[in-house]
Design a protein around this motif. Structure first.
Motif, PDB file in Angstrom:
ATOM      1  N   HIS A 126      -1.604  -3.516   6.116  1.00 41.35           N
ATOM      2  CA  HIS A 126      -1.982  -2.123   5.836  1.00 41.35           C
ATOM      3  C   HIS A 126      -0.814  -1.379   5.214  1.00 41.35           C
ATOM      4  N   THR A 127      -1.090  -0.678   4.112  1.00 41.41           N
ATOM      5  CA  THR A 127      -0.041   0.083   3.439  1.00 41.41           C
ATOM      6  C   THR A 127      -0.024   1.551   3.853  1.00 41.41           C
ATOM      7  N   ASN A 128      -0.952   1.936   4.713  1.00 40.22           N
ATOM      8  CA  ASN A 128      -0.942   3.300   5.261  1.00 40.22           C
ATOM      9  C   ASN A 128      -1.420   3.269   6.709  1.00 40.22           C
ATOM     10  N   SER A 129      -1.075   4.289   7.467  1.00 44.17           N
ATOM     11  CA  SER A 129      -1.347   4.275   8.908  1.00 44.17           C
ATOM     12  C   SER A 129      -2.806   4.521   9.271  1.00 44.17           C
ATOM     13  N   ASP A 130      -3.607   5.056   8.346  1.00 43.55           N
ATOM     14  CA  ASP A 130      -5.015   5.303   8.688  1.00 43.55           C
ATOM     15  C   ASP A 130      -5.894   4.075   8.412  1.00 43.55           C
ATOM     16  N   GLU A 131      -5.270   2.982   8.009  1.00 39.12           N
ATOM     17  CA  GLU A 131      -5.918   1.678   7.810  1.00 39.12           C
ATOM     18  C   GLU A 131      -6.911   1.645   6.651  1.00 39.12           C
ATOM     19  N   SER A 132      -6.883   2.634   5.748  1.00 43.12           N
ATOM     20  CA  SER A 132      -7.837   2.658   4.642  1.00 43.12           C
ATOM     21  C   SER A 132      -7.421   1.776   3.469  1.00 43.12           C
ATOM     22  N   GLU A 133      -6.132   1.463   3.353  1.00 44.93           N
ATOM     23  CA  GLU A 133      -5.647   0.602   2.275  1.00 44.93           C
ATOM     24  C   GLU A 133      -5.041  -0.657   2.889  1.00 44.93           C
ATOM     25  N   TYR A 134      -5.570  -1.815   2.510  1.00 43.63           N
ATOM     26  CA  TYR A 134      -5.044  -3.046   3.097  1.00 43.63           C
ATOM     27  C   TYR A 134      -5.311  -4.257   2.204  1.00 43.63           C
ATOM     28  N   TYR A 135      -4.575  -5.319   2.485  1.00 42.27           N
ATOM     29  CA  TYR A 135      -4.752  -6.619   1.857  1.00 42.27           C
ATOM     30  C   TYR A 135      -5.053  -7.602   2.971  1.00 42.27           C
ATOM     31  N   ASN A 136      -5.986  -8.512   2.745  1.00 43.81           N
ATOM     32  CA  ASN A 136      -6.297  -9.529   3.738  1.00 43.81           C
ATOM     33  C   ASN A 136      -5.478 -10.777   3.435  1.00 43.81           C
ATOM     34  N   LEU A 137      -4.785 -11.271   4.439  1.00 37.28           N
ATOM     35  CA  LEU A 137      -3.940 -12.447   4.296  1.00 37.28           C
ATOM     36  C   LEU A 137      -4.520 -13.559   5.164  1.00 37.28           C
ATOM     37  N   ALA A 138      -5.083 -14.574   4.533  1.00 37.83           N
ATOM     38  CA  ALA A 138      -5.734 -15.669   5.250  1.00 37.83           C
ATOM     39  C   ALA A 138      -4.715 -16.544   5.981  1.00 37.83           C
ATOM     40  N   LYS A 139      -5.201 -17.287   6.947  1.00 36.15           N
ATOM     41  CA  LYS A 139      -4.371 -18.233   7.712  1.00 36.15           C
ATOM     42  C   LYS A 139      -3.603 -19.131   6.753  1.00 36.15           C
ATOM     43  N   GLY A 140      -2.282 -19.207   6.943  1.00 39.65           N
ATOM     44  CA  GLY A 140      -1.437 -20.065   6.129  1.00 39.65           C
ATOM     45  C   GLY A 140      -1.056 -19.494   4.771  1.00 39.65           C
ATOM     46  N   ALA A 141      -1.617 -18.361   4.399  1.00 40.69           N
ATOM     47  CA  ALA A 141      -1.344 -17.772   3.082  1.00 40.69           C
ATOM     48  C   ALA A 141      -0.094 -16.903   3.106  1.00 40.69           C
ATOM     49  N   GLY A 142       0.426 -16.648   1.923  1.00 38.25           N
ATOM     50  CA  GLY A 142       1.575 -15.772   1.780  1.00 38.25           C
ATOM     51  C   GLY A 142       1.343 -14.784   0.663  1.00 38.25           C
ATOM     52  N   MET A 143       2.090 -13.700   0.687  1.00 44.50           N
ATOM     53  CA  MET A 143       2.007 -12.704  -0.376  1.00 44.50           C
ATOM     54  C   MET A 143       3.328 -11.967  -0.484  1.00 44.50           C
ATOM     55  N   VAL A 144       3.597 -11.420  -1.658  1.00 45.93           N
ATOM     56  CA  VAL A 144       4.782 -10.605  -1.881  1.00 45.93           C
ATOM     57  C   VAL A 144       4.335  -9.154  -1.931  1.00 45.93           C
ATOM     58  N   LEU A 145       5.004  -8.316  -1.163  1.00 47.23           N
ATOM     59  CA  LEU A 145       4.759  -6.874  -1.175  1.00 47.23           C
ATOM     60  C   LEU A 145       6.018  -6.247  -1.758  1.00 47.23           C
ATOM     61  N   SER A 146       5.866  -5.628  -2.943  1.00 41.65           N
ATOM     62  CA  SER A 146       7.018  -5.071  -3.649  1.00 41.65           C
ATOM     63  C   SER A 146       6.741  -3.625  -4.013  1.00 41.65           C
ATOM     64  N   LEU A 147       7.789  -2.826  -4.007  1.00 43.17           N
ATOM     65  CA  LEU A 147       7.652  -1.416  -4.342  1.00 43.17           C
ATOM     66  C   LEU A 147       8.110  -1.101  -5.757  1.00 43.17           C
ATOM     67  N   GLY A 148       8.415  -2.112  -6.543  1.00 43.77           N
ATOM     68  CA  GLY A 148       8.848  -1.880  -7.914  1.00 43.77           C
ATOM     69  C   GLY A 148      10.174  -1.135  -7.963  1.00 43.77           C
ATOM     70  N   GLN A 149      10.167   0.068  -8.521  1.00 45.39           N
ATOM     71  CA  GLN A 149      11.407   0.843  -8.655  1.00 45.39           C
ATOM     72  C   GLN A 149      11.824   1.518  -7.354  1.00 45.39           C
ATOM     73  N   TYR A 150      10.982   1.481  -6.330  1.00 45.69           N
ATOM     74  CA  TYR A 150      11.292   2.115  -5.052  1.00 45.69           C
ATOM     75  C   TYR A 150      11.788   1.068  -4.053  1.00 45.69           C
ATOM     76  N   SER A 151      12.212   1.512  -2.867  1.00 42.40           N
ATOM     77  CA  SER A 151      12.748   0.593  -1.865  1.00 42.40           C
ATOM     78  C   SER A 151      12.191   0.875  -0.481  1.00 42.40           C
ATOM     79  N   PHE A 152      12.073  -0.190   0.319  1.00 42.06           N
ATOM     80  CA  PHE A 152      11.822  -0.023   1.746  1.00 42.06           C
ATOM     81  C   PHE A 152      13.134   0.444   2.354  1.00 42.06           C
ATOM     82  N   ARG A 153      13.085   1.343   3.311  1.00 40.44           N
ATOM     83  CA  ARG A 153      14.289   1.887   3.944  1.00 40.44           C
ATOM     84  C   ARG A 153      14.327   1.490   5.413  1.00 40.44           C
TER      85      ARG A 153
END
Length: 91
Positions: free
Chosen positions: A43-70
């Motif tokens: 989930h990319t927000n706390s109200d759970e309205s935006e999300y990606y489903n990640l299946a068992k054994g799968a991987g994904m990259v979550l990137s912010l582009g020009q921004y950063s996780f702090r």
């Protein structure tokens, strides 16, 4: 943490619980690998309205582009169908 360094963390997740994930340092991305026995929602927000489903054994990259996780701020949330482990590789 030096630029270009990689930090890997095994994160326990509990079924049906929204688990907040925080970056260990300022970084532009994370690779998420689902090691549970079922699906995990990223989930990319706390109200759970935006999300990606990640299946068992799968991987994904979550990137912010020009921004950063702090550090100290919630980067995203995980919600698992069943208890297990998710591997986070911050880069």
């Amino acid at each position: 943490m030096s630029e270009g360094a990689l930090r890997i963390k095994r994160q326990a997740v509990i079924a049906a619980a929204l688990t907040p994930i925080m970056s260990p340092y300022t970084t532009g991305g994370v690779t998420i690998t689902n090691e549970t026995n079922n699906d995990v929602a990223v989930h990319t927000n706390s109200d759970e309205s935006e999300y990606y489903n990640l299946a068992k054994g799968a991987g994904m990259v979550l990137s912010l582009g020009q921004y950063s996780f702090r550090p100290g701020a919630v980067a995203f949330w995980l919600k698992a169908v069943s208890d297990g482990i998710v591997v986070l590789a911050w880069h």
